[in-house]
Design an enzyme around this catalytic site. Structure first.
Site, PDB file in Angstrom:
ATOM      1  CE  LYS A 119      52.870 104.658  30.016  1.00  0.00           C
ATOM      2  NZ  LYS A 119      52.994 103.269  29.502  1.00  0.00           N
ATOM      3  CB  SER A 200      56.667 102.816  29.008  1.00  0.00           C
ATOM      4  OG  SER A 200      55.334 102.437  28.674  1.00  0.00           O
ATOM      5  CB  SER A 224      54.598  99.213  29.164  1.00  0.00           C
ATOM      6  OG  SER A 224      55.715  99.359  28.312  1.00  0.00           O
TER       7      SER A 224
END
Length: 535
Positions: A119, A200, A224
């Site tokens: 990420k 996210s 997330s």
């Protein structure tokens, strides 16, 4: 005892642990031929690919090349998932170095030579910036690995690239569209391209579902990892907060932030967590991590549910058919099921306290991160600077939603405010009290609940139409481990089953989730339909 050829001749996945002794790696052309004969790269999990290296049928160079080709075919063209922001130009060099080590007799374990996507709020040394999806960090090339990345490299992982995310990990606005960032655009859900990939860790979830890497890494503050894992139909694990270092990760909240694995299987998640976990002297939350860390892949068994006491939390809006089938699977595995009632918990009070904590910690923690960046590539030093940047670049940054949560945080009184300290104590007491109360009163090993509702239509400029339920809040605030495993399809879209355990009891949670996964077998292959109505 090894099992050469078991997978790559018979093509049958075994549960035998990988051996420390591996065969001499083949030439890359031979390895590519073996991989092509066995099946497309997206059809294999990390453990199977590691087995191929163990058998002497595969090498990292062939595997890495296959994933780079897969990214080009599915993410850069074709469905154009927008899951991957960038790949590292030295990925093939990393892979060749791992192959050279095996040829020289050094084998680091099941992550040796395995390509991993990360990420893009986690720092990785190299020419690719760490942006958190924001143009304000477009030049954030720090030349350093986050400790969790250093641990993955030490275990032999090839860091393949960076995944897209909800910008600033979805804390900028309450009206955001999950999976969108100014840097990466909108990430699509591979099960239906007009559906949201949640956030996210949107890119990590979508990329894993599409088979763009052997494994991906996400981060979570509240939901997330588990939400994008659930809606994309993969495994996601939010470990106990403090088991994995958060240093050099763009922060929201030092009370709730953690990184965790997002993978095809529970075993793969356990392999990654084994490498990632450990004490970091510069992250105080990890002080006790070395006392608890271990080989999380050890002891995983299809019989792992036998004798377990599992509490079941049924939200009003669960998919009853899927949830009932999951409970039946747990019973089939030998678990004793205890129906739970949610404790008399003031959810509004809990939510308000959590929000207060996140506002105060965002302001302080982001400033600490920005001010600790090396050199002068990023001029911004405070949250106020980021807000000003967004206003100056509103055509790109604020085109679809604003930054009202940033502005609330910037006006917050900070970590010395008695209101913050009270909110922190209140949120922890309510969340940990509720979970510990249920776990203790019924002598439970884990609690299960539906992770998420089906993915909603992505509507840029109109926010998220999240349909719930959500199992993330209590373990997120309490800092307890939370695993989601595919539970099946609801209206053609994936739903996850959550396994929540006590603080530091991450291994117990993984054992329960693995056993359920072996019985249920509910992972679904993405269809890449334009919409659910398309053929």
């Amino acid at each position: 005892m090894t099992y050469r050829g078991a997978l790559w001749v018979g093509l049958a996945l075994l549960s035998t642990p990988l051996c420390a002794s591996v065969a001499t790696p083949p030439t890359t052309e031979t390895a590519k031929a073996s991989l092509a004969k066995a099946g497309p790269i997206e059809s294999f999990d990390l453990f199977q690919l590691a087995d191929g290296i163990d058998d002497g049928a595969l090498n990292s160079e062939a595997i890495t090349a296959a994933y780079l080709a897969r990214i080009a075919a599915v993410d850069d063209s074709g469905p154009m998932l927008n899951a991957v922001i960038a790949t590292f130009p030295d990925a093939m060099d990393q892979a060749r170095a791992m192959d050279a080590e095996i040829k020289a007799g050094k084998y680091r374990g099941p992550l040796h030579g395995m390509p991993v996507l990360v990420k893009d709020n986690i720092e990785v040394a190299g020419p690719v910036p760490t942006t958190a999806g924001s143009l304000a960090l477009a030049n954030n090339i720090t030349g350093r690995d986050a400790p969790l990345i250093a641990r993955l490299r030490e275990a032999g992982a090839v860091i393949l690239g960076k995944t897209n995310l909800s910008e600033w990990a979805n804390i900028r606005s309450d009206n955001s569209t999950s999976g969108w960032s100014a840097v990466g655009g909108l990430t699509k859900n591979p099960h239906a391209l007009d559906r949201n990939s949640c956030g996210s860790s949107s890119g990590s979830g979508s990329a894993m579902a599409a088979g763009l890497a052997a494994a991906t890494i996400g981060t979570e503050t509240d939901g997330s990892i588990t939400c994008p894992a659930g809606v994309n139909g993969i495994v996601g694990f939010k470990p106990t907060v403090g088991l994995v270092s958060r240093r050099y990760v763009v922060p929201i909240s030092h009370s709730q932030d953690t990184a965790g694995p997002m993978t095809r299987t529970v075993r793969d998640a356990a392999i990654l967590l084994t490498a990632m976990a450990g004490t970091d002297p510069q992250d105080p939350a990890t002080t006790d991590a070395d006392k608890w860390r271990g080989n999380y892949a050890a002891g995983l068994s299809a019989d792992g549910l036998k004798g377990m006491r599992i509490g079941v939390l049924r939200a009003p809006n669960v998919d009853a058919a899927l949830f009932d089938a999951a409970i039946a699977n747990l019973k089939e595995g030998g678990a004793e099921i205890i129906a739970l009632e949610m404790p008399n918990l003031d959810r509004q009070k809990l939510g308000q306290a959590e929000f207060k904590v996140l506002l105060a910690e965002l302001k302080a923690d982001l400033a600490d991160y920005l001010q600790g960046l090396p050199e002068n590539r990023v001029p911004h030093k405070t949250l106020a600077d980021i807000i000003a940047f967004n206003k100056a670049h509103a055509d790109k940054e604020l085109a679809y939603f604003g930054q009202e949560t940033f502005e609330l945080a910037d006006n917050d009184a900070g970590l010395d405010d008695p209101a913050y300290k009270e909110a922190l104590a209140t949120s922890r007491q309510l969340a940990a009290g509720a979970l510990n109360g249920m776990l203790g009163a019924h002598k439970l090993d884990v609690i299960v609940a539906q992770t998420n509702g089906p993915a909603w239509l992505s509507t840029l400029g109109k926010g998220d139409a999240f349909s719930g339920p959500s199992a993330s809040q209590l373990p997120a605030i309490a800092g307890f481990p939370h695993l989601t495993v595919p539970m099946g399809l609801s209206g053609g879209l994936p739903i996850g089953l959550s396994f929540i355990g006590s603080q530091w009891h991450d291994h117990q949670v993984l054992k329960a989730g693995y056993a359920y996964e072996q019985i249920s077998k509910q992972r679904a292959t993405p269809t890449y339909k334009t919409s659910l109505d398309s053929k």
